[in-house]
Scaffold this motif. Structure first.
Motif, short mmCIF file in Angstrom:
data_model
loop_
_atom_site.label_atom_id
_atom_site.label_comp_id
_atom_site.label_asym_id
_atom_site.label_seq_id
_atom_site.Cartn_x
_atom_site.Cartn_y
_atom_site.Cartn_z
N ALA A 58 0.84 -1.16 -0.02
CA ALA A 58 -0.07 0.14 0.05
C ALA A 58 0.76 1.20 -0.04
CB ALA A 58 -1.00 -0.12 1.19
N ALA A 59 1.91 1.11 0.73
CA ALA A 59 3.00 2.29 0.85
C ALA A 59 3.51 2.69 -0.40
CB ALA A 59 3.76 2.20 2.01
N THR A 60 3.76 1.33 -1.20
CA THR A 60 4.64 1.69 -2.69
C THR A 60 3.94 1.53 -3.95
OG1 THR A 60 5.48 -0.75 -2.38
CG2 THR A 60 6.69 0.83 -1.14
N GLY A 61 2.61 1.32 -3.66
CA GLY A 61 1.98 1.48 -4.83
C GLY A 61 1.93 0.27 -5.80
N PHE A 62 2.01 -0.75 -5.10
CA PHE A 62 2.07 -2.07 -5.94
C PHE A 62 0.79 -2.99 -5.27
CE2 PHE A 62 6.48 -1.12 -6.22
CZ PHE A 62 6.96 -1.18 -7.53
N ASP A 63 0.25 -3.75 -6.14
CA ASP A 63 -0.92 -4.56 -6.17
C ASP A 63 -0.55 -5.91 -5.36
OD1 ASP A 63 -2.48 -2.68 -7.30
OD2 ASP A 63 -2.48 -3.25 -9.22
N GLU A 65 12.21 1.01 -2.38
CA GLU A 65 11.62 1.37 -1.06
C GLU A 65 10.90 0.26 -0.66
OE1 GLU A 65 7.79 4.45 0.26
OE2 GLU A 65 8.61 4.36 -1.87
N LEU A 66 10.16 -0.73 -1.39
CA LEU A 66 9.45 -1.92 -1.04
C LEU A 66 10.49 -2.91 -0.44
CD1 LEU A 66 7.24 -3.77 -0.77
CD2 LEU A 66 7.52 -4.52 -3.03
N THR A 67 11.67 -3.08 -0.98
CA THR A 67 12.66 -3.93 -0.46
C THR A 67 13.19 -3.50 0.80
OG1 THR A 67 13.25 -4.34 -2.62
CG2 THR A 67 14.85 -5.20 -0.68
N ALA A 68 13.37 -2.16 0.91
CA ALA A 68 13.70 -1.52 2.60
C ALA A 68 12.80 -1.85 3.41
CB ALA A 68 14.01 -0.12 2.05
N ARG A 69 11.73 -1.77 3.17
CA ARG A 69 10.41 -1.96 4.11
C ARG A 69 10.67 -3.64 4.64
NH1 ARG A 69 6.28 1.57 4.82
NH2 ARG A 69 6.64 3.69 3.56
#
Length: 276
Positions: free
Chosen positions: A22-27, A146-150
């Motif tokens: 949700a935070a990075t815009g992927f489904d 960004e997603l990988t960092a999360r």
């Protein structure tokens, strides 16, 4: 046992993945178990290690598997089991973790990719971005920073299941260290001490989390000494070795002395041991 907490562990993984998406815009999130590495100009592969983000969800061993995570849906695990006679293929059976996934078993890597049906808004995390690209994922979806960092941040907080796995790995390594100390005190060589360690843990060398460090006397002063000499009757042993349990690792280092070691050093080692 840690297995009783596994369902809660996957629930946490699903919740954290949904937040990250949700935070990075992927489904959706597509996790790859990893690809074997073949030595140059050879027909041998290096020992395979599952990618950490895939192992964070399931202890399923082996390469090429894919895990598709979509918010609100049961995670889909596609297991790649080649239909050949070159290597032993272990049947999936009914492992404790299977109930948390929708599972498909296919014979080829291409079938696995077709099964997950990834699209442009699916984020891929793994070591084969070329394969993801070839199956329709855009550049911004390949290991997005960004997603990988999360996901990396979430790995630093351990669930009860993970704590249990680390405890299991520690218990196994402790058996090995007790056996290694006994072998050292009996005058064994570095190679013999290492072999005693592996036998007590009950694993193959390649199943250790890292190559063991077994240094007698002056070799204990080299931080990453990986030799295994056959000279016996050392006076000081430094051993750094761990074990694995369902994809999680332990890491234990100990120093031991025996007759012939200078008294001052023996007292130093024994004093440090009492402080632990």
């Amino acid at each position: 046992m840690s297995n009783e907490h596994y369902s809660d562990h996957v629930g946490t993984r699903r919740s954290k993945a949904e937040e990250a998406l949700a935070a990075t815009g992927f489904d959706a999130l597509l996790l790859h178990a990893g690809t074997p590495f073949r030595y140059f100009a050879d027909d041998q592969d290096a020992p395979f290690h599952t990618t950490p983000h895939f192992a964070h969800w399931t202890p399923l061993p082996g390469p090429h598997h894919l895990l598709l995570v979509k918010p609100g849906a049961t995670p889909r695990l596609v297991c790649v089991v080649p239909e050949d006679y070159w290597y032993e293929q272990t049947p999936l059976g009914d492992p404790f973790w299977a109930g948390e996934f929708e599972i498909d078993v296919v014979g080829t890597v291409d079938e696995a990719w077709q099964m997950v049906g990834a699209n442009g808004r699916t984020a891929y995390v793994g070591d084969a971005p070329d394969s993801a690209r070839a199956h329709g994922l855009g550049e911004d979806a390949l290991n997005p920073a960004e997603l990988t960092a999360r996901l990396d941040w979430d790995r630093s907080y351990k669930t009860a299941y993970e704590v249990g796995c680390i405890e299991g790995a520690t218990v196994a390594a402790a058996r090995g260290h007790h056996a290694a100390r006994a072998a050292f005190e009996a005058g064994a060589s570095e190679l013999e001490i290492h072999q005693a360690y592996v036998a007590a843990v009950g694993c193959l060398d390649k199943e250790l989390p890292y190559e063991s460090i077994v240094g007698l006397d002056e070799k204990g002063a080299t931080l990453h000494y990986l030799g295994k000499r056959t000279v016996r009757n050392g006076r000081v042993l430094l051993i750094d070795s761990g074990a694995t349990h369902q994809g999680y690792c332990s890491d234990i280092t100990r120093t031991w002395t025996r007759d012939g070691c200078p008294q001052a050093f023996r007292e130093l080692v024994e004093g440090m041991d009492r402080l632990q």
